[in-house]
Design a protein around this motif. Structure first.
Motif, PDB file in Angstrom:
ATOM      1  N   GLN A 262       0.832  -1.218   0.000  1.00 27.69           N
ATOM      2  CA  GLN A 262       0.000   0.000   0.000  1.00 27.69           C
ATOM      3  C   GLN A 262       0.857   1.254   0.000  1.00 27.69           C
ATOM      4  OE1 GLN A 262      -2.735   0.064   3.235  1.00 27.69           O
ATOM      5  NE2 GLN A 262      -4.257  -1.175   2.154  1.00 27.69           N
ATOM      6  N   ALA A 263       1.914   1.223   0.825  1.00 22.53           N
ATOM      7  CA  ALA A 263       2.792   2.392   0.899  1.00 22.53           C
ATOM      8  C   ALA A 263       3.480   2.618  -0.440  1.00 22.53           C
ATOM      9  CB  ALA A 263       3.832   2.204   1.997  1.00 22.53           C
ATOM     10  N   LEU A 264       3.784   1.528  -1.131  1.00 13.96           N
ATOM     11  CA  LEU A 264       4.420   1.656  -2.452  1.00 13.96           C
ATOM     12  C   LEU A 264       3.452   2.322  -3.426  1.00 13.96           C
ATOM     13  CD1 LEU A 264       6.896   1.044  -4.219  1.00 13.96           C
ATOM     14  CD2 LEU A 264       5.820  -1.123  -4.832  1.00 13.96           C
ATOM     15  N   VAL A 265       2.196   1.838  -3.433  1.00  7.92           N
ATOM     16  CA  VAL A 265       1.200   2.412  -4.350  1.00  7.92           C
ATOM     17  C   VAL A 265       1.075   3.910  -4.122  1.00  7.92           C
ATOM     18  CG1 VAL A 265      -1.227   2.390  -5.058  1.00  7.92           C
ATOM     19  CG2 VAL A 265      -0.077   0.244  -4.503  1.00  7.92           C
ATOM     20  N   SER A 266       1.066   4.332  -2.840  1.00 12.29           N
ATOM     21  CA  SER A 266       0.819   5.766  -2.616  1.00 12.29           C
ATOM     22  C   SER A 266       2.047   6.638  -2.804  1.00 12.29           C
ATOM     23  CB  SER A 266       0.171   6.023  -1.246  1.00 12.29           C
ATOM     24  OG  SER A 266       0.614   5.110  -0.304  1.00 12.29           O
ATOM     25  N   SER A 267       3.218   6.061  -3.107  1.00 12.74           N
ATOM     26  CA  SER A 267       4.355   6.963  -3.285  1.00 12.74           C
ATOM     27  C   SER A 267       5.015   6.912  -4.665  1.00 12.74           C
ATOM     28  CB  SER A 267       5.399   6.723  -2.177  1.00 12.74           C
ATOM     29  OG  SER A 267       5.640   5.359  -1.996  1.00 12.74           O
ATOM     30  N   VAL A 268       4.566   6.039  -5.565  1.00 15.15           N
ATOM     31  CA  VAL A 268       5.185   5.976  -6.904  1.00 15.15           C
ATOM     32  C   VAL A 268       4.358   6.748  -7.936  1.00 15.15           C
ATOM     33  CG1 VAL A 268       6.422   3.815  -6.531  1.00 15.15           C
ATOM     34  CG2 VAL A 268       4.046   3.761  -7.330  1.00 15.15           C
ATOM     35  N   ASP A 269       4.871   6.805  -9.178  1.00 17.28           N
ATOM     36  CA  ASP A 269       4.200   7.555 -10.239  1.00 17.28           C
ATOM     37  C   ASP A 269       3.342   6.679 -11.128  1.00 17.28           C
ATOM     38  OD1 ASP A 269       5.493  10.063  -9.559  1.00 17.28           O
ATOM     39  OD2 ASP A 269       7.327   9.059 -10.213  1.00 17.28           O
ATOM     40  N   LYS A 270       3.492   5.374 -10.980  1.00 15.42           N
ATOM     41  CA  LYS A 270       2.660   4.429 -11.705  1.00 15.42           C
ATOM     42  C   LYS A 270       2.802   3.094 -11.019  1.00 15.42           C
ATOM     43  CE  LYS A 270       2.152   1.482 -15.542  1.00 15.42           C
ATOM     44  NZ  LYS A 270       1.246   1.785 -16.633  1.00 15.42           N
ATOM     45  N   ILE A 271       1.734   2.304 -11.012  1.00 11.73           N
ATOM     46  CA  ILE A 271       1.863   1.005 -10.371  1.00 11.73           C
ATOM     47  C   ILE A 271       1.439  -0.110 -11.345  1.00 11.73           C
ATOM     48  CG2 ILE A 271      -0.440   1.041  -9.281  1.00 11.73           C
ATOM     49  CD1 ILE A 271       2.651  -0.240  -7.443  1.00 11.73           C
ATOM     50  N   ILE A 272       2.274  -1.132 -11.391  1.00 13.32           N
ATOM     51  CA  ILE A 272       1.959  -2.325 -12.177  1.00 13.32           C
ATOM     52  C   ILE A 272       1.699  -3.429 -11.165  1.00 13.32           C
ATOM     53  CG2 ILE A 272       2.846  -4.020 -13.824  1.00 13.32           C
ATOM     54  CD1 ILE A 272       4.771  -1.776 -14.817  1.00 13.32           C
ATOM     55  N   PHE A 273       0.551  -4.050 -11.256  1.00 18.24           N
ATOM     56  CA  PHE A 273       0.237  -5.094 -10.293  1.00 18.24           C
ATOM     57  C   PHE A 273      -0.067  -6.404 -11.015  1.00 18.24           C
ATOM     58  CE2 PHE A 273      -3.070  -7.500  -7.952  1.00 18.24           C
ATOM     59  CZ  PHE A 273      -2.288  -7.893  -6.881  1.00 18.24           C
ATOM     60  N   VAL A 274       0.537  -7.476 -10.541  1.00 17.35           N
ATOM     61  CA  VAL A 274       0.253  -8.813 -11.054  1.00 17.35           C
ATOM     62  C   VAL A 274      -0.232  -9.644  -9.868  1.00 17.35           C
ATOM     63  CG1 VAL A 274       1.174 -10.821 -12.252  1.00 17.35           C
ATOM     64  CG2 VAL A 274       2.117  -8.570 -12.728  1.00 17.35           C
ATOM     65  N   GLY A 275      -1.479 -10.065  -9.909  1.00 17.89           N
ATOM     66  CA  GLY A 275      -2.017 -10.829  -8.789  1.00 17.89           C
ATOM     67  C   GLY A 275      -3.487 -11.152  -8.996  1.00 17.89           C
ATOM     68  N   SER A 276      -4.258 -11.130  -7.919  1.00 15.38           N
ATOM     69  CA  SER A 276      -5.662 -11.556  -7.992  1.00 15.38           C
ATOM     70  C   SER A 276      -6.606 -10.356  -8.138  1.00 15.38           C
ATOM     71  CB  SER A 276      -6.013 -12.326  -6.728  1.00 15.38           C
ATOM     72  OG  SER A 276      -5.983 -11.436  -5.625  1.00 15.38           O
ATOM     73  N   PRO A 277      -7.829 -10.598  -8.647  1.00 14.57           N
ATOM     74  CA  PRO A 277      -8.802  -9.510  -8.791  1.00 14.57           C
ATOM     75  C   PRO A 277      -9.104  -8.826  -7.459  1.00 14.57           C
ATOM     76  CG  PRO A 277      -9.550 -11.445  -9.978  1.00 14.57           C
ATOM     77  CD  PRO A 277      -8.340 -11.861  -9.201  1.00 14.57           C
ATOM     78  N   GLY A 278      -9.158  -9.600  -6.360  1.00 15.45           N
ATOM     79  CA  GLY A 278      -9.471  -9.020  -5.053  1.00 15.45           C
ATOM     80  C   GLY A 278      -8.441  -7.977  -4.651  1.00 15.45           C
ATOM     81  N   VAL A 279      -7.163  -8.330  -4.732  1.00 14.98           N
ATOM     82  CA  VAL A 279      -6.106  -7.388  -4.367  1.00 14.98           C
ATOM     83  C   VAL A 279      -6.036  -6.262  -5.406  1.00 14.98           C
ATOM     84  CG1 VAL A 279      -3.656  -7.133  -3.804  1.00 14.98           C
ATOM     85  CG2 VAL A 279      -4.843  -9.234  -3.185  1.00 14.98           C
ATOM     86  N   GLY A 280      -6.310  -6.600  -6.669  1.00 18.88           N
ATOM     87  CA  GLY A 280      -6.316  -5.593  -7.732  1.00 18.88           C
ATOM     88  C   GLY A 280      -7.261  -4.441  -7.408  1.00 18.88           C
ATOM     89  N   ARG A 281      -8.445  -4.789  -6.878  1.00 20.84           N
ATOM     90  CA  ARG A 281      -9.408  -3.742  -6.492  1.00 20.84           C
ATOM     91  C   ARG A 281      -8.826  -2.832  -5.420  1.00 20.84           C
ATOM     92  NH1 ARG A 281     -13.013  -8.036  -6.608  1.00 20.84           N
ATOM     93  NH2 ARG A 281     -14.150  -7.995  -8.577  1.00 20.84           N
ATOM     94  N   MET A 282      -8.137  -3.429  -4.439  1.00 25.83           N
ATOM     95  CA  MET A 282      -7.563  -2.617  -3.354  1.00 25.83           C
ATOM     96  C   MET A 282      -6.476  -1.692  -3.888  1.00 25.83           C
ATOM     97  SD  MET A 282      -7.601  -5.038  -0.004  1.00 25.83           S
ATOM     98  CE  MET A 282      -6.475  -6.313  -0.480  1.00 25.83           C
ATOM     99  N   ILE A 283      -5.678  -2.215  -4.835  1.00 24.22           N
ATOM    100  CA  ILE A 283      -4.603  -1.419  -5.436  1.00 24.22           C
ATOM    101  C   ILE A 283      -5.206  -0.207  -6.149  1.00 24.22           C
ATOM    102  CG2 ILE A 283      -2.795  -1.423  -7.217  1.00 24.22           C
ATOM    103  CD1 ILE A 283      -1.870  -3.337  -5.175  1.00 24.22           C
ATOM    104  N   MET A 284      -6.275  -0.467  -6.898  1.00 29.31           N
ATOM    105  CA  MET A 284      -6.897   0.608  -7.671  1.00 29.31           C
ATOM    106  C   MET A 284      -7.483   1.668  -6.743  1.00 29.31           C
ATOM    107  SD  MET A 284      -9.304  -0.138 -10.846  1.00 29.31           S
ATOM    108  CE  MET A 284     -10.064   1.219 -11.700  1.00 29.31           C
ATOM    109  N   GLN A 285      -8.076   1.188  -5.648  1.00 31.95           N
ATOM    110  CA  GLN A 285      -8.651   2.102  -4.676  1.00 31.95           C
ATOM    111  C   GLN A 285      -7.559   3.002  -4.077  1.00 31.95           C
ATOM    112  OE1 GLN A 285     -10.776  -0.067  -1.657  1.00 31.95           O
ATOM    113  NE2 GLN A 285     -12.527   1.272  -1.980  1.00 31.95           N
TER     114      GLN A 285
END
Ligand SMILES: *[C@@H]1O[C@H](CO)[C@@H](O)[C@H](O)[C@H]1NC(C)=O
Ligand SMILES: *[C@@H]1O[C@H](CO)[C@@H](O)[C@H](O)[C@H]1NC(C)=O
Length: 595
Positions: A262-285
């Motif tokens: 989560q901390a990574l998502v909120s401090s970078v300029d773009k995020i690439i995520f490879v994983g499950s739809p459930g976690v994907g939703r949290m990343i997008m949020q």
């Protein structure tokens, strides 16, 4: 008429020179990477090679990422679970390094890639063994999924990367005929990636290569299930960065759990995520708070469609690889098999025969066709999917056999399993299994095959087989998915010029290929004067401030002159436009009239 002779000779000389230059091996330095602590019989002490038996269910500790070999449950060590502050510190360092790297030349970036490529080719065995120990996959699975894919990506970037990142010129239209329109590709800054454990080498190198080649920095959070190998692979990257004189903080590998991510998502300029739809939703949020772009690759439930006119033995071999590669733990693994009724019986018979010959065991302890599952309790999940199907009327027609497993890791293995009498009421045909299960369904017409294959929440990939290539293409084109292999499995991923990603619950955005490379960029549209300084933008008199009385009339004529469908109307309007402009009274008089 012999004036073209010299040209021909020059051309031939040029071609010969190019060819001779190709024969000179490029000067690529070797790098030294300390691997003494990762090799089985290396410097590992007795203390830290004890058998690690984690508590079932929850992780015993959350401040440390504990690593063990899934195939033997041997303890590998631990890494810190980084706190949000520590993550922000890593990103800040990467941001500083990127400012320097942004002005690196493509020549320097290519040298970085060549150094990595050289190291990879010379250390295939080491890289595969480390991956195998950390994930349980076989050396062959690692070679196919880690080494070949990564070498293909590097080779593609070397050959074409610069071309796709150079400014691209576009048409400028009638009204902007005197302008030149182009797209520029600038680095975004720090690319963050949160990657899955199934290919710990490739999943780190894949986003890192694209990010670094396009002038960015990269901070990659490796999975808590494959941190040990990720931290070793990081040393290779660091050594290659040092060898080309790149800033040492340009790439970071970080370890931890959800909070770290989560901390990574909120401090970078773009995020690439490879994983499950459930976690994907949290990343997008989370990404919505800082409004950064996201690329989500959330797995799939890929269909494998086999028509009756195929060369069965070869398709059966491809089907086996599609289902069992990396113990079935592939984002784009074949998970649903649809076979034409005319060959259904022989397809099932041939698959069963091969599956029964498969030997499953700890991949580094013998010659096994398939290794372990990476995650704890995954075999339980797979068995639940199989049980649900059996409860609803499915039938197991073949299973592979186990070799010598050793007592501590038996739960980490799952035999390849073939099921028939399956349908879409069963969870096995709906949920991503990520395991070596082969459920086979019959179809009678191409329409039915399309309907079945398309009936999924996921939409990552598909593979369609027919002796008639046109027919296979026609079927694949009807399926809602991001990648399609015709008469092959996963061939799209070996063409690294192509984008990779899906639709529906498989996510969106693309990594790999031209699209994935450009997705690491700030895409900037630029318009400049084509004949500068001879022709410049001048606001036409009628609409200069203060606007004249016939300003709107001028606009009306201008619009028709530029966009009218009828060429005669356009000409008439053009004359009108010229007339208005030439009749335009000087500004001072215009002002007086108004007063
Ligand atoms: C699904 O398959 C089972 C077993 O073959 C069968 O009993 C059931 O009726 C099927 N359901 C549907 C909706 O086709
Ligand atoms: C495929 O599925 C999508 C929804 O997932 C649907 O909109 C589309 O019509 C389907 N196409 C075919 C050919 O069944």
């Amino acid at each position: 008429m012999a004036f073209w002779w010299p040209l021909l000779v020059l051309g031939a000389a040029y071609a010969i020179c190019r060819f001779l230059l190709m024969l000179i091996p490029p000067n690529v330095p070797s790098i030294d990477v300390d691997a003494s602590d990762v090799l089985e019989d290396g410097s590992q002490t007795k203390e830290n090679s004890y058998i690690y038996i984690p508590r079932r269910g929850k992780m015993a500790q959350t401040d440390k990422v504990q690593c063990y070999e899934p195939a033997t449950m041997k303890y590998l060590g631990f890494f810190p679970a980084l706190t949000p502050d520590e993550v922000r510190e890593h990103v800040a360092q990467a941001r500083e390094a990127q400012k320097i790297w942004a002005s690196s030349t493509f020549r320097q970036r290519r040298q970085f890639l060549r150094i990595l490529l050289k190291y990879i080719i010379e250390h295939q065995e080491l890289i595969c063994e480390v991956s195998s120990r950390d994930t349980g996959k076989t050396m062959v699975d690692a070679s196919l999924g880690e080494i070949m894919t990564t070498c293909e990506k590097i080779t593609w970037l070397l050959a074409e990367g610069e071309k796709w990142l150079k400014p691209e010129y576009r048409s400028s239209g009638w009204s902007m005929l005197h302008k030149r329109a182009k797209v520029e590709f600038h680095p975004l800054g720090v690319i963050g990636a949160i990657v899955s454990w199934n290919y710990p080498f490739h999943n780190v190198f894949n986003p890192m290569l694209a990010a670094i080649f396009s002038g960015n920095a990269a901070v990659i959070k490796v999975s808590e299930h494959a941190s040990w190998s990720g931290c070793f692979y990081f040393r290779i990257i660091q050594a290659a960065l040092a060898a080309v004189g790149a800033p040492e903080n340009l790439v970071h590998i970080i370890t931890g759990f959800a909070e770290t991510g989560q901390a990574l998502v909120s401090s970078v300029d773009k995020i690439i995520f490879v994983g499950s739809p459930g976690v994907g939703r949290m990343i997008m949020q989370k990404a919505s708070e800082t409004l950064i772009p996201v690329t989500l690759e959330l797995g799939g439930k890929d269909a494998f469609v086999v028509c009756e006119d195929v060369d069965l033995p070869s398709v059966v071999q491809v089907a086996m690889r599609g289902a069992l590669q990396s113990s079935g733990q592939n984002c784009a693994g074949a998970e649903r098999f649809y076979v034409h009724k005319d060959i259904y019986t022989s397809f099932v018979a041939q698959i069963v025969k091969l599956v029964k010959s498969i030997s499953v065991g700890p991949p580094l302890a013998g010659r096994y066709d398939m290794g372990a599952l990476c995650m704890q309790e995954h075999s339980e999940k797979l068995q639940n999917l199989v049980n649900d199907a059996l409860d609803k009327g499915a039938e197991i027609v073949g299973r592979g056999g186990f070799g010598h497993l050793g007592g501590d890791a038996v739960d980490q293995f799952f035999p390849p399993t073939v099921l028939v009498n399956v349908n879409h009421t069963m969870k096995l045909m709906q949920e991503e299994a990520f395991g070596p299960i082969i459920p086979i369904m019959k179809f009678s017409s191409d329409e039915e095959a399309i309907k079945l294959a398309n009936d999924s929440n996921y939409g990552l990939g598909c593979a369609v087989f027919s002796g008639n290539q046109k027919r296979a293409i026609a079927i694949a084109s009807q399926l809602q998915c991001g990648v399609a292999a015709i008469n092959d499995f996963a061939s799209t991923y070996m063409c690294q010029s192509l984008p990779f990603g899906g639709v529906k619950h498989s996510g969106f955005g693309r990594f790999a290929g031209v699209e994935g490379l450009r997705a690491c960029c700030l895409i900037k549209a630029v318009v400049e004067d084509r004949w500068w300084p001879f022709i410049k933008t001048v606001i036409p008199k009628p609409i200069q401030y203060p606007v004249s009385e016939n300003a709107f009339g001028f606009q009306e004529s201008l619009v028709e002159a530029l966009y009218g469908l009828n060429v005669w109307d356009r000409l008439r309007s053009l004359i009108h436009v010229v007339k208005i402009v030439s009749e335009q009274t000087p500004k001072s008089e215009n002002l007086k009239k108004r007063q």
